[in-house]
Design a protein around this motif. Structure first.
Motif, PDB file in Angstrom:
ATOM      1  N   ILE A 100     -25.547  -4.418  -8.693  1.00 27.94           N
ATOM      2  CA  ILE A 100     -24.781  -5.657  -8.865  1.00 27.94           C
ATOM      3  C   ILE A 100     -23.426  -5.351  -9.483  1.00 27.94           C
ATOM      4  O   ILE A 100     -22.383  -5.836  -9.029  1.00 27.94           O
ATOM      5  CB  ILE A 100     -25.563  -6.657  -9.743  1.00 27.94           C
ATOM      6  N   GLY A 101     -23.434  -4.508 -10.514  1.00 24.97           N
ATOM      7  CA  GLY A 101     -22.190  -4.128 -11.163  1.00 24.97           C
ATOM      8  C   GLY A 101     -21.271  -3.350 -10.245  1.00 24.97           C
ATOM      9  O   GLY A 101     -20.051  -3.579 -10.228  1.00 24.97           O
ATOM     10  N   ALA A 102     -21.845  -2.423  -9.479  1.00 21.37           N
ATOM     11  CA  ALA A 102     -21.039  -1.573  -8.600  1.00 21.37           C
ATOM     12  C   ALA A 102     -20.310  -2.399  -7.537  1.00 21.37           C
ATOM     13  O   ALA A 102     -19.089  -2.287  -7.376  1.00 21.37           O
ATOM     14  CB  ALA A 102     -21.924  -0.520  -7.942  1.00 21.37           C
ATOM     15  N   PHE A 103     -21.048  -3.222  -6.825  1.00 20.35           N
ATOM     16  CA  PHE A 103     -20.440  -4.003  -5.740  1.00 20.35           C
ATOM     17  C   PHE A 103     -19.505  -5.095  -6.279  1.00 20.35           C
ATOM     18  O   PHE A 103     -18.422  -5.318  -5.727  1.00 20.35           O
ATOM     19  CB  PHE A 103     -21.523  -4.620  -4.866  1.00 20.35           C
ATOM     20  N   THR A 104     -19.906  -5.752  -7.369  1.00 20.52           N
ATOM     21  CA  THR A 104     -19.044  -6.777  -7.964  1.00 20.52           C
ATOM     22  C   THR A 104     -17.748  -6.158  -8.472  1.00 20.52           C
ATOM     23  O   THR A 104     -16.653  -6.712  -8.278  1.00 20.52           O
ATOM     24  CB  THR A 104     -19.768  -7.492  -9.122  1.00 20.52           C
ATOM     25  N   GLY A 105     -17.851  -5.004  -9.129  1.00 17.78           N
ATOM     26  CA  GLY A 105     -16.678  -4.335  -9.673  1.00 17.78           C
ATOM     27  C   GLY A 105     -15.702  -3.887  -8.603  1.00 17.78           C
ATOM     28  O   GLY A 105     -14.480  -4.051  -8.747  1.00 17.78           O
ATOM     29  N   VAL A 106     -16.230  -3.338  -7.524  1.00 16.47           N
ATOM     30  CA  VAL A 106     -15.371  -2.868  -6.436  1.00 16.47           C
ATOM     31  C   VAL A 106     -14.648  -4.039  -5.774  1.00 16.47           C
ATOM     32  O   VAL A 106     -13.432  -3.984  -5.543  1.00 16.47           O
ATOM     33  CB  VAL A 106     -16.209  -2.096  -5.393  1.00 16.47           C
TER      34      VAL A 106
END
Length: 230
Positions: A52-58
């Motif tokens: 969740i963090g990876a995709f949201t951050g990107v």
């Protein structure tokens, strides 16, 4: 020392490639240790919060590119947004899940991780099963190192605080903690949300270092890798 060697060109490209993931995995392990080691609750869905963090951050960082020129500022804002989404997911799943204990909790958190991966596989916003390609590599060792140190300091101080002592008491004896008036569900939820929050931060570091993100990366094996570190 590592930063100096990198700047002097004395580290190979392979070693340079290891530095940011090392920091990201330390953040993941320290955050999961709060839940598994300090709180005593077995979670098998940490990779779900990381994804969740990876995709949201990107997505956030790319959206901010036309507005904010500074790469560190862009990455910092992306981390804040990603961590907030991951923490919110931890809160949402923690409310029903943390009333369970032992094997039941492990099974439900495992299911949560797989559900998140399935959703990402069918979400066009993140490219579906093909994921996202050509992600700008904003992460560097200096930023990753600072994030790692901040994570360790925050969680270490949390463990030594009144809240941390309450969490440790729950791990040692739930019934005794309840009889002393400690709100067990509240402190379990606190540990769950903080762990998810920092997993989201680690996901941002990981995504902006790799340059490519696929939902299949954040499967059950990824959660087990993090758990084995703990």
């Amino acid at each position: 020392i590592a930063q100096s060697l990198s700047m002097l060109g004395m580290l190979s490209s392979a070693w340079k490639g290891y530095l940011v993931p090392i920091c990201a995995y330390i953040v993941l392990a320290v955050s999961l240790n709060l839940l598994v080691g300090i709180c005593g609750e077995l979670s098998l869905g940490h990779a779900g919060f990381m994804s969740i963090g990876a995709f949201t951050g990107v997505i956030t960082a790319v959206a901010l590119a036309p507005v904010i020129e500074s790469v560190p500022a862009r990455l910092a804002l992306a981390m804040v947004v990603a961590a907030a989404f991951s923490g919110a997911a931890g809160f949402a799943i923690g409310i029903p899940v943390l009333r369970l204990r032992g094997d039941y909790l492990a099974i439900v958190t495992l299911a949560f991780g797989e559900i998140i991966r399935s959703i990402l596989n069918n979400l066009t916003l993140v490219g579906g099963s093909g994921g996202l390609n050509g992600i700008p590599k904003y992460s560097n060792y200096a930023i990753a190192y600072v994030v790692m140190i901040v994570t360790i300091i925050v969680i270490a101080n949390l463990v030594k605080s009144r809240h941390g002592r309450a969490i440790c008491s729950i791990r040692d004896n739930v019934i005794a903690s309840e009889s002393m008036g400690i709100p067990v569900i509240y402190y379990k939820l606190l540990a769950f949300v903080v762990a998810a929050f920092f997993a989201g931060v680690a996901g941002v570091l990981y995504g902006h270092n790799l340059g490519i993100l696929k939902p299949s990366t954040f499967d059950f094996n990824k959660s087990i890798e993090i758990l084995v570190m703990v």
